[in-house]
Write a protein that holds these residues in place. Sequence first.
Motif, mmCIF file in Angstrom:
data_model
loop_
_atom_site.group_PDB
_atom_site.id
_atom_site.type_symbol
_atom_site.label_atom_id
_atom_site.label_comp_id
_atom_site.label_asym_id
_atom_site.label_seq_id
_atom_site.Cartn_x
_atom_site.Cartn_y
_atom_site.Cartn_z
ATOM 1 N N ALA A 247 0.844 -1.199 0.000
ATOM 2 C CA ALA A 247 0.000 0.000 0.000
ATOM 3 C C ALA A 247 0.880 1.250 0.000
ATOM 4 O O ALA A 247 0.540 2.271 -0.605
ATOM 5 N N ALA A 248 2.042 1.150 0.674
ATOM 6 C CA ALA A 248 2.953 2.300 0.725
ATOM 7 C C ALA A 248 3.474 2.635 -0.676
ATOM 8 O O ALA A 248 3.625 3.813 -1.033
ATOM 9 N N GLU A 249 3.758 1.615 -1.472
ATOM 10 C CA GLU A 249 4.217 1.852 -2.844
ATOM 11 C C GLU A 249 3.126 2.568 -3.642
ATOM 12 O O GLU A 249 3.401 3.526 -4.372
ATOM 13 N N CYS B 133 3.311 6.332 -5.298
ATOM 14 C CA CYS B 133 3.052 6.514 -6.723
ATOM 15 C C CYS B 133 1.977 7.581 -6.929
ATOM 16 O O CYS B 133 2.105 8.446 -7.797
ATOM 17 N N VAL B 134 0.941 7.544 -6.103
ATOM 18 C CA VAL B 134 -0.115 8.562 -6.191
ATOM 19 C C VAL B 134 0.475 9.936 -5.876
ATOM 20 O O VAL B 134 0.169 10.922 -6.545
ATOM 21 N N ALA B 135 1.359 9.986 -4.870
ATOM 22 C CA ALA B 135 1.960 11.266 -4.494
ATOM 23 C C ALA B 135 2.772 11.845 -5.644
ATOM 24 O O ALA B 135 2.775 13.053 -5.888
ATOM 25 N N GLU B 136 3.472 10.996 -6.401
ATOM 26 C CA GLU B 136 4.311 11.510 -7.490
ATOM 27 C C GLU B 136 3.535 11.727 -8.789
ATOM 28 O O GLU B 136 3.779 12.687 -9.511
ATOM 29 N N TYR B 137 2.616 10.815 -9.071
ATOM 30 C CA TYR B 137 1.970 10.855 -10.394
ATOM 31 C C TYR B 137 0.451 11.059 -10.364
ATOM 32 O O TYR B 137 -0.173 11.163 -11.430
ATOM 33 N N GLY B 138 -0.120 11.025 -9.169
ATOM 34 C CA GLY B 138 -1.569 11.207 -9.087
ATOM 35 C C GLY B 138 -2.379 9.982 -9.464
ATOM 36 O O GLY B 138 -3.595 10.055 -9.620
ATOM 37 N N ARG B 139 -1.710 8.857 -9.650
ATOM 38 C CA ARG B 139 -2.392 7.609 -10.022
ATOM 39 C C ARG B 139 -1.683 6.449 -9.341
ATOM 40 O O ARG B 139 -0.486 6.524 -9.074
ATOM 41 N N THR B 140 -2.416 5.345 -9.138
ATOM 42 C CA THR B 140 -1.766 4.112 -8.674
ATOM 43 C C THR B 140 -1.052 3.460 -9.871
ATOM 44 O O THR B 140 -1.346 3.789 -11.028
ATOM 45 N N PRO B 141 -0.096 2.539 -9.617
ATOM 46 C CA PRO B 141 0.784 2.074 -10.705
ATOM 47 C C PRO B 141 0.071 1.515 -11.941
ATOM 48 O O PRO B 141 0.380 1.939 -13.067
ATOM 49 N N ILE B 142 -0.846 0.585 -11.787
ATOM 50 C CA ILE B 142 -1.452 -0.022 -12.982
ATOM 51 C C ILE B 142 -2.280 1.020 -13.744
ATOM 52 O O ILE B 142 -2.236 1.086 -14.988
#
Length: 435
Positions: A220-222, A226-235
Amino acid sequence: MGRITRFSREPADLAGARRLAGQAALPGMVNAHSHAFHRVLRGRAEQRPRPDRDTAMPWREVHDQALQRLTAEDVFDSARMAFLEMLLGGITCVAEFHYLHHQPDGSPAADPNRYSREILRAAHDVGVRIALLKVAYARGDFGGDAASAPPRARTSSTDQFVRECEQLRTFVESEYPADEAWLGVAAHSLGAVPLPIFREIGGYAHSRRLRLHAHVSASAAENAACVAEYGRTPIALLAEHGLIDKRFTAVGAIHLAEDEIKLMGAARASVCVCPVSERSHGFGTAPVEELLAAGAGIALGTDRQVQGGLLENARLLEYELRSRVPTRPGGTDPAAAWWHAATVAGARSLGATTGALEVGRPADFFTVNLFDPALAGAAPENLLAAIVLGLERRAIREVWVGARPIITGGRHAFQGPIVGRFADLQKRLWGPAGP
Ligand SMILES: [Zn+2]
């Protein structure tokens, strides 16, 4: 060469056949995610994760020590050991997620693909098919700069990485038959590969029709980073940038939102789960049944070589799912589902021609002794379930790859020297006389 040409009960064929009395033959299994050199770490950092620390921490410390010590010859010896163990367990094809690129001090080797070639040499020497996935690793984690990447794994520039991939692809194609060894690429993860670089690597893989793998959403931390940097979850982010397709495999994929499961399914992409490794770090389990229902493939991997078998992973996965009753959807035949994951779906994730005993495919198979105490008394209709859930490695008698016997009578022809050299390596690495 080495392919299945026909299945026959003709007397002339039977007269010349080699009988495997008391044995059953099954297609060789496909390990869709391995880090071979992690075999040197087995048993060396097995502590329960502490809530106040990174759950992978004790392991990562030992991992980093190995990363600073292994020579090219050590990489070869540890890979041979890992691949030998896989073969003894019925695995005939492996995807090696290879990120050890530079010399122990982090300086570039004269041949930038030196360590990749050692892995290929080990696979060839032992007799396992290999998809070598050359891994890009451009920073330590989300928000980090290039200097934060582990020195031995560091990708200096995307152009350089692609150039090295092309050199390696040419080398593999000239040195090995196309179905024995082939190149794929990987981004270690979105934490380790910023999106612009991930996109370039994905574009390269797409242009060459190579497989693209990445660790995704292990925690969940990853996802939060990812949301903090890109505004989206990875997939969701990778899909938005066209990086999820049928040649993409997400390794882990433990924390997926519902729409991400749909995206993976709609793209017919694969997820590789490594339950033993994941659970050993205290991680959860990917939503495998939801992914299968959505249309994604599920493959199995050994990841960090806590142990070397795929069926152990299938069992852990199945029993984890059973513990979720009554939320689990009904109707799945678990033995068939996880056998499919260990064979057909794994081959699809790697782009391998193996995974099934069919005319035209390589003759890759292993045999089990039906009178072994672990299998005795199984009837034809429950034999697969007995194998998937109850097989002991001892019952595996022969392993053939490309119609060549690699394991005979439960042993590899070079088993003694492979094990001996590995034991010497472990003494050198970790013993009192070691560094
Ligand atoms: Zn991994």
